[in-house]
Design a protein around this motif. Structure first.
Motif, PDB file in Angstrom:
ATOM      1  N   TYR A 138       0.999  -1.190   0.151  1.00 45.82           N
ATOM      2  CA  TYR A 138      -0.070  -0.142   0.146  1.00 45.82           C
ATOM      3  C   TYR A 138       0.773   1.211   0.028  1.00 45.82           C
ATOM      4  CZ  TYR A 138       0.611   1.687   4.823  1.00 45.82           C
ATOM      5  OH  TYR A 138       1.306   2.572   5.903  1.00 45.82           O
ATOM      6  N   VAL A 139       0.371   2.403  -0.386  1.00 45.65           N
ATOM      7  CA  VAL A 139       1.103   3.702  -0.307  1.00 45.65           C
ATOM      8  C   VAL A 139       0.062   4.709  -0.304  1.00 45.65           C
ATOM      9  CG1 VAL A 139       0.966   3.995  -2.869  1.00 45.65           C
ATOM     10  CG2 VAL A 139       2.765   5.199  -1.361  1.00 45.65           C
ATOM     11  N   VAL A 140       0.316   5.715   0.654  1.00 44.34           N
ATOM     12  CA  VAL A 140      -0.402   6.943   0.734  1.00 44.34           C
ATOM     13  C   VAL A 140       0.317   8.023   0.336  1.00 44.34           C
ATOM     14  CG1 VAL A 140      -1.954   8.369   2.074  1.00 44.34           C
ATOM     15  CG2 VAL A 140      -1.827   5.942   2.474  1.00 44.34           C
ATOM     16  N   ASN A 141       0.093   8.853  -0.690  1.00 52.95           N
ATOM     17  CA  ASN A 141       0.917   9.887  -1.014  1.00 52.95           C
ATOM     18  C   ASN A 141       0.303  11.110  -0.448  1.00 52.95           C
ATOM     19  OD1 ASN A 141       0.680   8.559  -4.541  1.00 52.95           O
ATOM     20  ND2 ASN A 141       2.458   7.991  -2.858  1.00 52.95           N
ATOM     21  N   LEU A 142       1.210  12.209  -0.171  1.00 53.94           N
ATOM     22  CA  LEU A 142       0.661  13.480   0.623  1.00 53.94           C
ATOM     23  C   LEU A 142       1.187  14.499  -0.351  1.00 53.94           C
ATOM     24  CD1 LEU A 142       0.992  14.318   4.045  1.00 53.94           C
ATOM     25  CD2 LEU A 142       0.728  15.960   2.253  1.00 53.94           C
ATOM     26  N   PHE A 143       0.163  15.074  -1.189  1.00 54.14           N
ATOM     27  CA  PHE A 143       0.242  16.105  -2.109  1.00 54.14           C
ATOM     28  C   PHE A 143      -0.007  17.339  -1.653  1.00 54.14           C
ATOM     29  CE2 PHE A 143      -0.129  12.359  -4.816  1.00 54.14           C
ATOM     30  CZ  PHE A 143       0.689  12.760  -5.892  1.00 54.14           C
ATOM     31  N   SER A 144       0.669  18.383  -2.049  1.00 52.77           N
ATOM     32  CA  SER A 144       0.249  19.829  -1.928  1.00 52.77           C
ATOM     33  C   SER A 144      -0.493  20.368  -2.872  1.00 52.77           C
ATOM     34  CB  SER A 144       1.594  20.663  -1.614  1.00 52.77           C
ATOM     35  OG  SER A 144       1.923  20.921  -2.881  1.00 52.77           O
ATOM     36  N   MET A 145      -1.220  21.442  -2.870  1.00 51.34           N
ATOM     37  CA  MET A 145      -2.186  21.892  -3.879  1.00 51.34           C
ATOM     38  C   MET A 145      -1.408  22.327  -5.102  1.00 51.34           C
ATOM     39  SD  MET A 145      -4.987  21.193  -2.608  1.00 51.34           S
ATOM     40  CE  MET A 145      -6.030  22.162  -3.678  1.00 51.34           C
ATOM     41  N   TRP A 146      -0.210  22.301  -5.152  1.00 44.70           N
ATOM     42  CA  TRP A 146       0.726  22.432  -6.427  1.00 44.70           C
ATOM     43  C   TRP A 146       0.853  21.308  -6.930  1.00 44.70           C
ATOM     44  CZ3 TRP A 146       1.384  27.371  -8.374  1.00 44.70           C
ATOM     45  CH2 TRP A 146       1.165  28.254  -7.523  1.00 44.70           C
ATOM     46  N   LEU A 196      -3.981   0.407  -2.520  1.00 43.56           N
ATOM     47  CA  LEU A 196      -3.941  -0.748  -1.691  1.00 43.56           C
ATOM     48  C   LEU A 196      -3.971  -1.933  -2.694  1.00 43.56           C
ATOM     49  CD1 LEU A 196      -3.871  -2.202   1.238  1.00 43.56           C
ATOM     50  CD2 LEU A 196      -6.527  -2.111   1.016  1.00 43.56           C
ATOM     51  N   ALA A 197      -2.957  -2.917  -2.766  1.00 48.56           N
ATOM     52  CA  ALA A 197      -2.841  -3.923  -3.720  1.00 48.56           C
ATOM     53  C   ALA A 197      -3.813  -4.984  -3.764  1.00 48.56           C
ATOM     54  CB  ALA A 197      -1.507  -4.448  -3.660  1.00 48.56           C
ATOM     55  N   VAL A 198      -4.666  -5.438  -4.833  1.00 54.13           N
ATOM     56  CA  VAL A 198      -5.425  -6.676  -4.837  1.00 54.13           C
ATOM     57  C   VAL A 198      -4.760  -7.466  -5.966  1.00 54.13           C
ATOM     58  CG1 VAL A 198      -7.762  -7.112  -5.487  1.00 54.13           C
ATOM     59  CG2 VAL A 198      -7.226  -4.981  -4.607  1.00 54.13           C
ATOM     60  N   GLU A 199      -4.945  -8.931  -5.443  1.00 51.73           N
ATOM     61  CA  GLU A 199      -4.845 -10.020  -6.235  1.00 51.73           C
ATOM     62  C   GLU A 199      -5.694 -10.443  -7.169  1.00 51.73           C
ATOM     63  OE1 GLU A 199      -1.778 -11.914  -6.254  1.00 51.73           O
ATOM     64  OE2 GLU A 199      -0.688 -10.639  -5.015  1.00 51.73           O
ATOM     65  N   GLN A 200      -5.676 -10.534  -8.312  1.00 52.27           N
ATOM     66  CA  GLN A 200      -6.655 -10.610  -9.189  1.00 52.27           C
ATOM     67  C   GLN A 200      -7.364 -11.948  -8.803  1.00 52.27           C
ATOM     68  OE1 GLN A 200      -7.512  -9.293 -12.409  1.00 52.27           O
ATOM     69  NE2 GLN A 200      -6.771  -7.619 -11.191  1.00 52.27           N
ATOM     70  N   GLY A 201      -8.843 -11.660  -8.533  1.00 48.80           N
ATOM     71  CA  GLY A 201      -9.802 -12.821  -8.215  1.00 48.80           C
ATOM     72  C   GLY A 201      -9.837 -12.964  -6.620  1.00 48.80           C
ATOM     73  N   GLU A 202      -9.108 -12.238  -5.924  1.00 44.52           N
ATOM     74  CA  GLU A 202      -9.205 -12.682  -4.465  1.00 44.52           C
ATOM     75  C   GLU A 202     -10.376 -12.088  -3.636  1.00 44.52           C
ATOM     76  OE1 GLU A 202      -6.866 -10.617  -1.208  1.00 44.52           O
ATOM     77  OE2 GLU A 202      -5.840  -9.202  -2.979  1.00 44.52           O
TER      78      GLU A 202
END
Length: 471
Positions: A138-146, A196-202
């Motif tokens: 998983y990853v959560v990116n934190l972006f500024s408004m730019w 958030l990663a998903v395995e195909q068909g899980e």
């Protein structure tokens, strides 16, 4: 000499109309020989407005795009589609199904992960709690408004254990309780963009339960078990109007909440000449040539952004990808391009996105033909990889009879040879060929996503395969 425009009289009345001789000792000097005439002033005003309007568009587009998108992403449809990640202001929204061709929120959406979005207005610090994902990507990116990617939270950057991360607004000087990890940001609104990663068909039920363990709340309410987010919304942006200059109005409005960075103050000061300043945008005093120059700038600005692929992208074996998506610096065209059709793109350490729209002969990829891609082995990554086809026109996934929107490391039944090599077949017409990736009937492009790419990819030792036309 007649004066066609009243606004020229003052300038011409005070100008010294004389032609200077060319430099006797050097090259001819065009400015010394240019009369201060009505025609030259008109053309100069238009050229100046065009040049500065073009710079303002390329520099300011990410801010306008983010402000527009954040308003869209906080408008939750009813009923909410399973592929939608929209949520009210200051709340987390999750997609509960993988993107399909019907998911129109995000151009070039992946079919690998469940998306997460949260637009946060930081009137105080906010605490993002992430659960233990047991090594699931998983990853959560934190972006500024730019559209500047200021922080990563997730498997590569911080691990997959549980944690509490505090989004600290600019100028806040309070003390944080122990155990909280501060993440300082540069704008008072930020965008959290997660995968958030998903395995195909899980089975997705356990993932839905995991999603519910992510939480977001003000620091002052962190320990309040009865906290309920208040219903809030963002004020609308100014109307575009009918004079063709609406972009500059919206940019001026966005700048009031997102001050210009110190490094950009010199550039921003030039825009005052066409009425854009920290006080807003005032076109009422602009001459007609200036307005025409600004309108032309808005026509050409998107082309300047697209041209960034020629100067900021790596090109290998027909594939193109940009680096530095989490550190644009002063590459404003690249930042604008990413903020447009590739909003939310990540830096190359987290994910690499080689893309192509042509075959080995340089011809546009089209569903009218059939292609093969011969991989010598699976792309070297520490997470997973996928290959996806998109419509060239709308940048969306492709409807097909087997509901297959990508091929990747998690594709059930992927046929791999004993030496690890495999071949992918691309065509619009249904086929029994191994590893068929359906394409649209018309023009299309490909993206090869490489999550947590290894050094062999980043340093160029891994050879990306060609896209060959089947004879």
């Amino acid at each position: 000499m007649p004066v066609a425009f009243p606004w020229l009289r003052c300038a011409l009345a005070t100008a010294v109309l004389c032609a200077a001789n060319a430099s006797a000792q050097g090259e001819p000097d065009a400015l010394l020989n240019l009369p201060v005439s009505q025609q030259n002033i008109v053309e100069g005003l238009q050229a100046d407005a065009y040049a500065n309007g073009l710079n303002a568009y390329v520099w300011g587009y990410p801010l306008v795009r983010m402000e527009r998108a954040m308003r869209d992403y906080t408008q939750v449809p009813e009923p909410k589609p399973a592929t939608s990640y929209r949520a009210p202001l200051n709340q987390i929204g999750w997609a509960t199904a993988l993107a399909t061709p019907s998911a129109k929120d995000m151009p070039t959406a992946n079919n690998d992960t469940l998306y997460m979005s949260a637009v946060v207005e930081l009137d105080e610090p906010y605490v993002l709690h992430v659960p233990d994902t047991a090594d699931r990507y998983y990853v959560v990116n934190l972006f500024s408004m730019w559209q500047e990617l200021e922080h990563y939270i997730g498997r590569r950057a911080t691990g997959t254990q549980a944690g509490d991360y505090v989004l600290v607004p600019p100028g806040w000087t309070g003390q944080l309780p122990s155990g909280l990890i501060p993440l300082r940001v540069s704008t008072r609104k930020v965008w959290l963009w997660g995968r958030l990663a998903v395995e195909q068909g899980e089975n997705l039920a356990p993932l839905h339960a995991l999603q519910q363990q992510f939480s977001l709340r003000p620091l002052s309410q962190r320990d309040n078990p009865n906290y309920t987010p208040p219903v809030r919304s963002l004020a609308p942006l100014p109307a575009m109007g009918d004079d063709g200059l609406g972009f500059y109005r919206q940019l001026a409005a966005a700048l009031k909440d997102n001050p210009v960075a110190p490094k950009d103050e010199g550039l921003f000061a030039q825009f005052r000449r066409f009425g854009l300043s920290a006080q807003g945008f005032d076109p009422s005093r602009l001459a007609p040539p200036q307005k025409e120059g600004l309108r032309r700038a808005l026509e050409d600005g998107p082309k300047v952004a697209v041209s960034a692929v020629a100067t900021a992208a790596v090109q290998r074996n027909g594939w193109t990808w940009a680096t530095g998506l989490d550190n644009f610096g002063s590459n404003y065209p690249l930042r604008a391009l990413v903020a447009g059709p590739y909003l939310g793109g990540q830096g190359e350490q987290e994910a690499l996105y080689p893309m192509r729209s042509t075959d080995a002969q340089g011809q546009q990829l089209s569903g009218a033909r059939q292609y093969v891609i011969r991989f010598k082995g699976a792309p070297p990554v520490d997470a997973f990889w996928s290959l996806t086809a998109y419509n060239a026109q709308d940048k969306m996934l492709v409807e097909n009879p087997i509901a297959r929107y990508k091929l990747g490391s998690d594709t059930p039944g992927l046929k791999v040879n004993g030496d690890g090599s495999f071949t992918v077949t691309l065509q619009a017409r249904q086929t029994d060929a191994d590893n068929w990736l359906p394409t649209p009937e018309g023009p299309f492009y490909l993206i090869l996503r490489l999550y947590q790419p290894r050094a062999a990819v980043l340093d160029g030792h891994y050879e990306l395969p060609q896209v060959e036309v089947m004879q």
